[in-house]
Design a protein around this motif. Structure first.
Motif, PDB file in Angstrom:
ATOM      1  N   CYS A 218     -86.231  21.484 -89.123  1.00 47.96           N
ATOM      2  CA  CYS A 218     -85.500  22.474 -87.902  1.00 47.96           C
ATOM      3  C   CYS A 218     -84.223  22.456 -88.189  1.00 47.96           C
ATOM      4  O   CYS A 218     -83.596  21.336 -88.619  1.00 47.96           O
ATOM      5  CB  CYS A 218     -85.820  21.600 -86.788  1.00 47.96           C
ATOM      6  N   VAL A 219     -83.481  23.492 -88.021  1.00 49.81           N
ATOM      7  CA  VAL A 219     -82.111  23.567 -88.173  1.00 49.81           C
ATOM      8  C   VAL A 219     -81.422  24.433 -86.946  1.00 49.81           C
ATOM      9  O   VAL A 219     -81.936  25.488 -86.724  1.00 49.81           O
ATOM     10  CB  VAL A 219     -81.374  24.341 -89.467  1.00 49.81           C
ATOM     11  N   ASN A 220     -80.899  23.700 -86.020  1.00 52.26           N
ATOM     12  CA  ASN A 220     -80.158  24.240 -85.190  1.00 52.26           C
ATOM     13  C   ASN A 220     -78.755  24.935 -85.592  1.00 52.26           C
ATOM     14  O   ASN A 220     -78.169  24.001 -86.180  1.00 52.26           O
ATOM     15  CB  ASN A 220     -79.831  23.113 -83.877  1.00 52.26           C
ATOM     16  N   SER A 221     -78.542  26.124 -84.997  1.00 45.48           N
ATOM     17  CA  SER A 221     -77.264  26.637 -85.630  1.00 45.48           C
ATOM     18  C   SER A 221     -76.846  27.406 -84.388  1.00 45.48           C
ATOM     19  O   SER A 221     -77.492  28.338 -84.055  1.00 45.48           O
ATOM     20  CB  SER A 221     -77.326  27.447 -86.659  1.00 45.48           C
ATOM     21  N   VAL A 222     -75.569  27.065 -83.811  1.00 47.53           N
ATOM     22  CA  VAL A 222     -75.136  27.358 -82.613  1.00 47.53           C
ATOM     23  C   VAL A 222     -73.705  27.745 -82.602  1.00 47.53           C
ATOM     24  O   VAL A 222     -72.841  26.817 -83.242  1.00 47.53           O
ATOM     25  CB  VAL A 222     -75.486  26.642 -81.485  1.00 47.53           C
ATOM     26  N   SER A 223     -73.291  28.832 -81.939  1.00 46.27           N
ATOM     27  CA  SER A 223     -71.866  29.350 -82.212  1.00 46.27           C
ATOM     28  C   SER A 223     -71.133  29.810 -81.015  1.00 46.27           C
ATOM     29  O   SER A 223     -71.935  30.555 -80.082  1.00 46.27           O
ATOM     30  CB  SER A 223     -71.674  30.244 -83.253  1.00 46.27           C
ATOM     31  N   GLY A 224     -69.902  29.811 -80.564  1.00 46.41           N
ATOM     32  CA  GLY A 224     -69.245  30.320 -79.612  1.00 46.41           C
ATOM     33  C   GLY A 224     -69.797  30.331 -78.352  1.00 46.41           C
ATOM     34  O   GLY A 224     -70.449  29.101 -78.171  1.00 46.41           O
ATOM     35  N   SER A 225     -69.825  31.443 -77.488  1.00 50.36           N
ATOM     36  CA  SER A 225     -70.309  31.173 -76.222  1.00 50.36           C
ATOM     37  C   SER A 225     -71.813  30.711 -76.184  1.00 50.36           C
ATOM     38  O   SER A 225     -72.332  30.283 -75.015  1.00 50.36           O
ATOM     39  CB  SER A 225     -70.511  32.687 -75.620  1.00 50.36           C
ATOM     40  N   ARG A 226     -72.633  30.592 -77.386  1.00 50.86           N
ATOM     41  CA  ARG A 226     -74.161  30.197 -77.205  1.00 50.86           C
ATOM     42  C   ARG A 226     -73.952  28.710 -77.051  1.00 50.86           C
ATOM     43  O   ARG A 226     -74.987  28.195 -76.655  1.00 50.86           O
ATOM     44  CB  ARG A 226     -74.839  30.529 -78.322  1.00 50.86           C
TER      45      ARG A 226
END
Length: 405
Positions: A218-226
């Motif tokens: 699994c790779v979580n990739s989260v940016s900005g408002s998320r």
């Protein structure tokens, strides 16, 4: 990571024969201690075999471990295992279950499996003892009960057996972490306006598989408002200047996992973003300093803020944010660290390996910071085995930033 990745004749690297022997001995010792007659699954740990992702959710592969005799592996790739895994070639058998119900119940396959299991138990005199099971579909449980086999929870037995890592296991965990170190080096160069979260996931997969990962889980990739609140999943969101970006990379090297967060910013951070990052980092460092033999999970959790301090309702909502968990052949092992369980502290022991992770939202609403390190409990403290820099928020992706290449 002490030496290289390959097996060689000129250095004492990971000894896989010793690794298999030690794991089997630990599992059998714990099983006898807990009074169980057999234990299922945890297949790679017990047998040193795998069939990769093909087996996910099929419930068509299992192992029977008794107090005496070799583990008995039931595997769909039996002919291959007899050739490639000689240490178990005399104890591997065909496996045809229900394929999660896809094979019609009237075929009687589940009952056949239960009968095979009972024969193995009878061979080793364990048919009247409780049989520990870690995971199994309901029809097979009912079929075993119809054979007068007592099915009990075997999860705790195997988790206890796996909790203290051997030197070979620790070396494999360090190697897996080193591969993520290198992956973050590529990701920090890739973050820029227009890059999407899923693009970063693709980069992580390519890097890890190229280096020899056997599973990018699994790779979580989260940016900005998320990133407020943490969604625990990546999307196709496009990164923009000023966005904070955090990733969690979970992969396996020879069966041993990572869980490893880092946070970056595209461009220059705001003051609030820097403050959020520094808080998350300070909380993490305080919890790492609390790790030593004889300390408890409550001592670690006490270093973290309450749920209300990060804007959440209660500790259940904050459970996976200020958090720790054992790591080995799976991402979820003992011990688990959370403010939710401070009234039931778990003692730390030398040889445990676990991940500690913290989270802090930015007060200006422009992102959140998520940082995680993996530690090995040593005789007088701990060793951090995740090495990619985390002392400060790394800016990247725009001219004039530290990672603009």
């Amino acid at each position: 990571m002490k030496y290289g990745l390959m097996g060689v004749d000129f250095e004492d690297r990971v000894n896989y024969e010793r690794l298999r022997k030690d794991r089997l001995e630990k599992a059998r010792t714990q099983m006898i201690k807990d009074g169980l007659g057999a234990d299922f699954d945890n297949i790679r740990y017990i047998t040193g075999t795998t069939i990769g992702e093909w087996a996910r959710n099929k419930m068509a592969r299992y192992v029977i471990l008794t107090a005496e005799g070799d583990p008995q592996l039931f595997d769909p790739a039996t002919p291959s295992k007899r050739i490639t895994s000689p240490w178990i070639s005399d104890s591997v058998h065909p496996s045809v279950g229900s394929m999660r119900g896809a094979i019609p119940p009237e075929e009687g396959n589940v009952e056949t499996v239960a009968s095979e299991i009972k024969k193995v138990l009878e061979k080793y005199g364990a048919e009247k003892m409780p049989v520990g099971v870690d995971i199994m579909d309901v029809p097979l449980i009912r079929a075993l009960e119809a054979e007068n086999i007592e099915v009990v929870d075997g999860q705790q037995t195997m988790l206890d057996a796996r909790m203290i890592k051997t030197p070979d296991e620790i070396e494999l965990l360090k190697t897996a972490a080193a591969m993520v170190d290198a992956t973050y080096s590529e990701i920090v160069r890739a973050i820029r306006p227009g890059m999407r979260e899923n693009d970063l996931v693709a980069i992580a997969n390519k890097c890890l598989y190229s280096m020899g990962s056997d599973l990018v889980e699994c790779v979580n990739s989260v940016s900005g408002s998320r990133s407020q609140p943490h969604p625990h999943v990546f999307s196709d969101r496009m990164i923009r200047p000023g966005d904070m970006v955090y990733l969690d990379i979970m992969h396996s090297f020879n069966g041993y996992r990572t869980c490893y967060y880092r946070t970056f910013v595209c461009g220059h951070p705001t003051k609030a973003q820097e403050e959020a990052y520094n808080k998350a980092y300070q909380w993490l460092q305080a919890s790492i300093k609390a790790v030593k033999p004889g300390a408890t999970t409550a001592d670690i959790a006490a270093c973290w803020p309450t749920a209300q301090e990060i804007g959440l309702k209660d500790e259940k909502e904050a459970y996976l944010l200020q958090f720790g968990h054992g790591i080995g052949m799976s991402i979820w092992e003992k011990p688990v660290v959370s403010r939710l369980f401070m009234d039931k502290p778990f003692e730390l022991k030398e040889g445990m390996v676990f991940a500690l992770e913290t989270y802090c939202p930015s007060a200006d609403g422009k992102g959140g910071a998520r940082i995680e390190d993996e530690v090995v409990v040593t005789k007088d403290g701990c060793e951090v085995i995740t090495k990619f820099p985390a002392e400060e928020l790394i800016s990247c992706g725009l001219p004039g930033t530290k990672a603009f290449i």
